[in-house]
Scaffold this motif. Structure first.
Motif, PDB file in Angstrom:
ATOM      1  N   LEU A   1     -36.744  34.657 -21.918  1.00 37.66           N
ATOM      2  CA  LEU A   1     -35.538  34.427 -22.342  1.00 37.66           C
ATOM      3  C   LEU A   1     -34.919  32.978 -22.288  1.00 37.66           C
ATOM      4  O   LEU A   1     -34.566  32.663 -23.274  1.00 37.66           O
ATOM      5  CB  LEU A   1     -34.422  35.260 -21.477  1.00 37.66           C
ATOM      6  CG  LEU A   1     -34.700  36.810 -21.616  1.00 37.66           C
ATOM      7  CD1 LEU A   1     -33.862  37.429 -20.749  1.00 37.66           C
ATOM      8  CD2 LEU A   1     -34.394  37.240 -23.057  1.00 37.66           C
ATOM      9  N   THR A   2     -35.305  32.372 -21.356  1.00 35.10           N
ATOM     10  CA  THR A   2     -34.612  31.107 -21.041  1.00 35.10           C
ATOM     11  C   THR A   2     -35.698  29.997 -21.847  1.00 35.10           C
ATOM     12  O   THR A   2     -35.040  28.850 -22.150  1.00 35.10           O
ATOM     13  CB  THR A   2     -34.439  30.495 -19.677  1.00 35.10           C
ATOM     14  OG1 THR A   2     -36.058  30.594 -19.065  1.00 35.10           O
ATOM     15  CG2 THR A   2     -33.577  31.672 -18.989  1.00 35.10           C
TER      16      THR A   2
ATOM     17  N   LEU B   1     -33.181  30.153 -25.392  1.00 33.71           N
ATOM     18  CA  LEU B   1     -31.954  29.968 -25.401  1.00 33.71           C
ATOM     19  C   LEU B   1     -31.604  28.831 -24.685  1.00 33.71           C
ATOM     20  O   LEU B   1     -32.389  28.208 -23.837  1.00 33.71           O
ATOM     21  CB  LEU B   1     -31.261  31.068 -24.384  1.00 33.71           C
ATOM     22  CG  LEU B   1     -31.608  32.613 -24.776  1.00 33.71           C
ATOM     23  CD1 LEU B   1     -30.999  33.574 -23.909  1.00 33.71           C
ATOM     24  CD2 LEU B   1     -30.919  32.761 -25.961  1.00 33.71           C
TER      25      LEU B   1
ATOM     26  N   ILE C   1     -30.003  27.274 -22.323  1.00 29.44           N
ATOM     27  CA  ILE C   1     -29.604  27.424 -20.882  1.00 29.44           C
ATOM     28  C   ILE C   1     -30.322  26.948 -19.989  1.00 29.44           C
ATOM     29  O   ILE C   1     -30.158  27.246 -18.753  1.00 29.44           O
ATOM     30  CB  ILE C   1     -29.343  28.914 -20.684  1.00 29.44           C
ATOM     31  CG1 ILE C   1     -30.175  29.800 -20.793  1.00 29.44           C
ATOM     32  CG2 ILE C   1     -28.004  29.309 -21.913  1.00 29.44           C
ATOM     33  CD1 ILE C   1     -30.030  31.488 -20.589  1.00 29.44           C
TER      34      ILE C   1
ATOM     35  N   SER D   1     -33.093  21.525 -20.448  1.00 29.14           N
ATOM     36  CA  SER D   1     -33.215  22.627 -21.364  1.00 29.14           C
ATOM     37  C   SER D   1     -33.935  22.165 -22.827  1.00 29.14           C
ATOM     38  O   SER D   1     -33.213  21.365 -23.588  1.00 29.14           O
ATOM     39  CB  SER D   1     -31.886  23.602 -21.864  1.00 29.14           C
ATOM     40  OG  SER D   1     -32.448  24.530 -22.823  1.00 29.14           O
TER      41      SER D   1
ATOM     42  N   SER E   1     -34.881  23.635 -25.579  1.00 30.17           N
ATOM     43  CA  SER E   1     -34.289  24.152 -26.647  1.00 30.17           C
ATOM     44  C   SER E   1     -32.909  23.752 -26.711  1.00 30.17           C
ATOM     45  O   SER E   1     -32.396  23.318 -27.960  1.00 30.17           O
ATOM     46  CB  SER E   1     -34.282  25.661 -26.499  1.00 30.17           C
ATOM     47  OG  SER E   1     -33.765  26.260 -25.663  1.00 30.17           O
TER      48      SER E   1
ATOM     49  N   ALA F   1     -31.527  25.477 -34.632  1.00 28.27           N
ATOM     50  CA  ALA F   1     -32.504  26.341 -33.834  1.00 28.27           C
ATOM     51  C   ALA F   1     -33.831  26.647 -34.337  1.00 28.27           C
ATOM     52  O   ALA F   1     -34.755  26.772 -33.689  1.00 28.27           O
ATOM     53  CB  ALA F   1     -31.758  27.712 -33.751  1.00 28.27           C
TER      54      ALA F   1
ATOM     55  N   CYS G   1     -35.661  37.589 -27.637  1.00 25.52           N
ATOM     56  CA  CYS G   1     -34.827  36.462 -27.710  1.00 25.52           C
ATOM     57  C   CYS G   1     -34.515  35.840 -29.067  1.00 25.52           C
ATOM     58  O   CYS G   1     -33.193  35.283 -29.513  1.00 25.52           O
ATOM     59  CB  CYS G   1     -34.926  35.626 -26.273  1.00 25.52           C
ATOM     60  SG  CYS G   1     -34.003  34.134 -26.337  1.00 25.52           S
TER      61      CYS G   1
ATOM     62  N   PHE H   1     -31.145  35.737 -31.115  1.00 21.95           N
ATOM     63  CA  PHE H   1     -30.531  34.690 -31.011  1.00 21.95           C
ATOM     64  C   PHE H   1     -30.257  34.168 -32.424  1.00 21.95           C
ATOM     65  O   PHE H   1     -29.078  33.668 -32.952  1.00 21.95           O
ATOM     66  CB  PHE H   1     -31.426  33.550 -30.304  1.00 21.95           C
ATOM     67  CG  PHE H   1     -30.652  32.327 -30.257  1.00 21.95           C
ATOM     68  CD1 PHE H   1     -29.556  32.011 -29.227  1.00 21.95           C
ATOM     69  CD2 PHE H   1     -31.112  31.222 -31.138  1.00 21.95           C
ATOM     70  CE1 PHE H   1     -28.954  30.837 -29.357  1.00 21.95           C
ATOM     71  CE2 PHE H   1     -30.713  29.920 -31.038  1.00 21.95           C
ATOM     72  CZ  PHE H   1     -29.442  29.627 -29.796  1.00 21.95           C
TER      73      PHE H   1
ATOM     74  N   LEU I   1     -26.426  33.584 -33.695  1.00 24.38           N
ATOM     75  CA  LEU I   1     -25.955  32.328 -33.633  1.00 24.38           C
ATOM     76  C   LEU I   1     -24.721  31.972 -34.576  1.00 24.38           C
ATOM     77  O   LEU I   1     -23.713  31.171 -33.790  1.00 24.38           O
ATOM     78  CB  LEU I   1     -27.221  31.491 -34.093  1.00 24.38           C
ATOM     79  CG  LEU I   1     -26.943  29.737 -33.734  1.00 24.38           C
ATOM     80  CD1 LEU I   1     -26.546  29.601 -32.232  1.00 24.38           C
ATOM     81  CD2 LEU I   1     -28.036  29.253 -34.166  1.00 24.38           C
TER      82      LEU I   1
ATOM     83  N   MET J   1     -22.539  28.093 -30.404  1.00 25.12           N
ATOM     84  CA  MET J   1     -23.263  27.751 -28.914  1.00 25.12           C
ATOM     85  C   MET J   1     -22.095  27.766 -27.826  1.00 25.12           C
ATOM     86  O   MET J   1     -22.639  27.443 -26.775  1.00 25.12           O
ATOM     87  CB  MET J   1     -23.544  26.287 -28.968  1.00 25.12           C
ATOM     88  CG  MET J   1     -24.598  25.910 -30.107  1.00 25.12           C
ATOM     89  SD  MET J   1     -26.155  26.803 -29.588  1.00 25.12           S
ATOM     90  CE  MET J   1     -27.367  26.042 -31.150  1.00 25.12           C
TER      91      MET J   1
ATOM     92  N   PHE K   1     -23.153  29.964 -24.582  1.00 24.63           N
ATOM     93  CA  PHE K   1     -24.133  29.179 -23.732  1.00 24.63           C
ATOM     94  C   PHE K   1     -23.531  28.031 -22.917  1.00 24.63           C
ATOM     95  O   PHE K   1     -24.106  27.826 -21.979  1.00 24.63           O
ATOM     96  CB  PHE K   1     -25.282  28.776 -24.606  1.00 24.63           C
ATOM     97  CG  PHE K   1     -25.914  30.327 -25.444  1.00 24.63           C
ATOM     98  CD1 PHE K   1     -26.746  31.021 -24.889  1.00 24.63           C
ATOM     99  CD2 PHE K   1     -25.619  30.243 -26.811  1.00 24.63           C
ATOM    100  CE1 PHE K   1     -27.044  32.109 -25.565  1.00 24.63           C
ATOM    101  CE2 PHE K   1     -25.963  31.362 -27.608  1.00 24.63           C
ATOM    102  CZ  PHE K   1     -26.769  32.285 -26.988  1.00 24.63           C
TER     103      PHE K   1
END
Length: 265
Positions: free
Chosen positions: A15-16, A19, A21, A165, A167, A185, A233, A237, A241, A246, A249
């Motif tokens: 997931l991360t 994303l 985060i 992060s 991403s 993205a 994800c 996402f 989005l 954003m 997040f």
């Protein structure tokens, strides 16, 4: 590793990774809060394989088109939008590779603390929120240009600092350059393919050099969980989005960073 540890850590990675985060901010929590041991190189390889397969499968049409266009640009000297995008991604990956090669030891020794991760989680979260509000958001990926792609590549190199992060900062730079949320993205996800492949290859090389035995069942299970969570994800996402932006997040990053600061004090 127990089954529950495999599931939780693979879910976190899946997931991360995509994303905005910070995966490092989340992967530090199980060890710090629950006292779990480090998952080891073999498991790191497993989740990297899972997330790499997920992003390549999801963007298989884009990847296929870029690969054939890139091949034609070399063999037949034919150039189009897809070949240009492929070259942008290749060159934009170089800064992260160089930064990782020469800065890895320094990062491991000095920047992997909970305090650093807390600060970077908050600072780059605020930056993401600012550009999401102020960015023009008018350009598509093919309007990015080589220079814009390299700016995002340099941002990706900064993401080697834990808590930033990958991403998150690449989307931040994309929005700063005027890309739409969806374009920022998508370019971030496409740029992740060689980045994850490099990281996975490096970890695999280290794993081969180790003499320890490998729990192949745990590796397979971790890869599958990471693959499913990463694919879901990416899919949801991109759907949500434009509706959510954003800011959810950003708020989450601020809360997570504040919690980490409270935890280490």
């Amino acid at each position: 590793m127990s089954t529950i540890e495999i599931i939780i850590l693979a879910l976190i990675q899946g997931l991360t990774e995509f994303l905005p985060i910070s995966s490092s901010a989340h992967l530090i929590l199980p060890s710090q809060l629950l006292g779990w041991a480090d998952q080891g190189l073999a498991f790191d390889v497993a989740v990297h394989v899972g997330t790499l397969l997920a992003v390549m499968l999801y963007f298989r049409k884009d990847v296929g088109a870029m690969f054939f266009a890139w091949s034609n640009s070399i063999v037949k000297k034919e150039h189009n939008g897809e070949s240009a995008l492929a070259w942008w991604i290749i060159f934009a990956t170089i800064p992260a590779g160089l930064f990782g090669l020469f800065g890895k030891d320094f990062i491991e020794e000095h920047l992997r603390s909970a305090a650093v991760i807390a600060i970077t989680t908050i600072v780059f979260g605020l930056l993401l929120g600012y550009v999401d509000i102020k960015g023009k958001q008018t350009k598509d990926i093919k309007s990015l240009g080589f220079k814009g792609a390299m700016y995002i590549g340099l941002a990706q190199a900064v993401a080697l600092i834990p808590g930033t992060s990958r991403s998150g900062i690449t989307m931040t730079m994309g929005l700063m350059l005027g890309l739409t949320r969806d374009a920022a993205a998508r370019f971030s996800f496409l740029l992740s393919i060689p980045a994850i492949a490099m990281a996975g290859s490096y970890l695999t090389f280290k794993l081969v050099l180790e003499a320890n035995g490998v729990d192949w069942q745990a590796i397979a299970f971790g890869s599958i969980v990471a693959f499913i969570s990463a694919y879901a994800c990416i899919h949801y996402f991109l759907i949500l989005l434009d509706k959510l932006g954003m800011m959810p997040f950003v708020i989450y990053r601020l809360l997570l960073g504040a919690f980490l600061i409270w935890f280490v004090m």
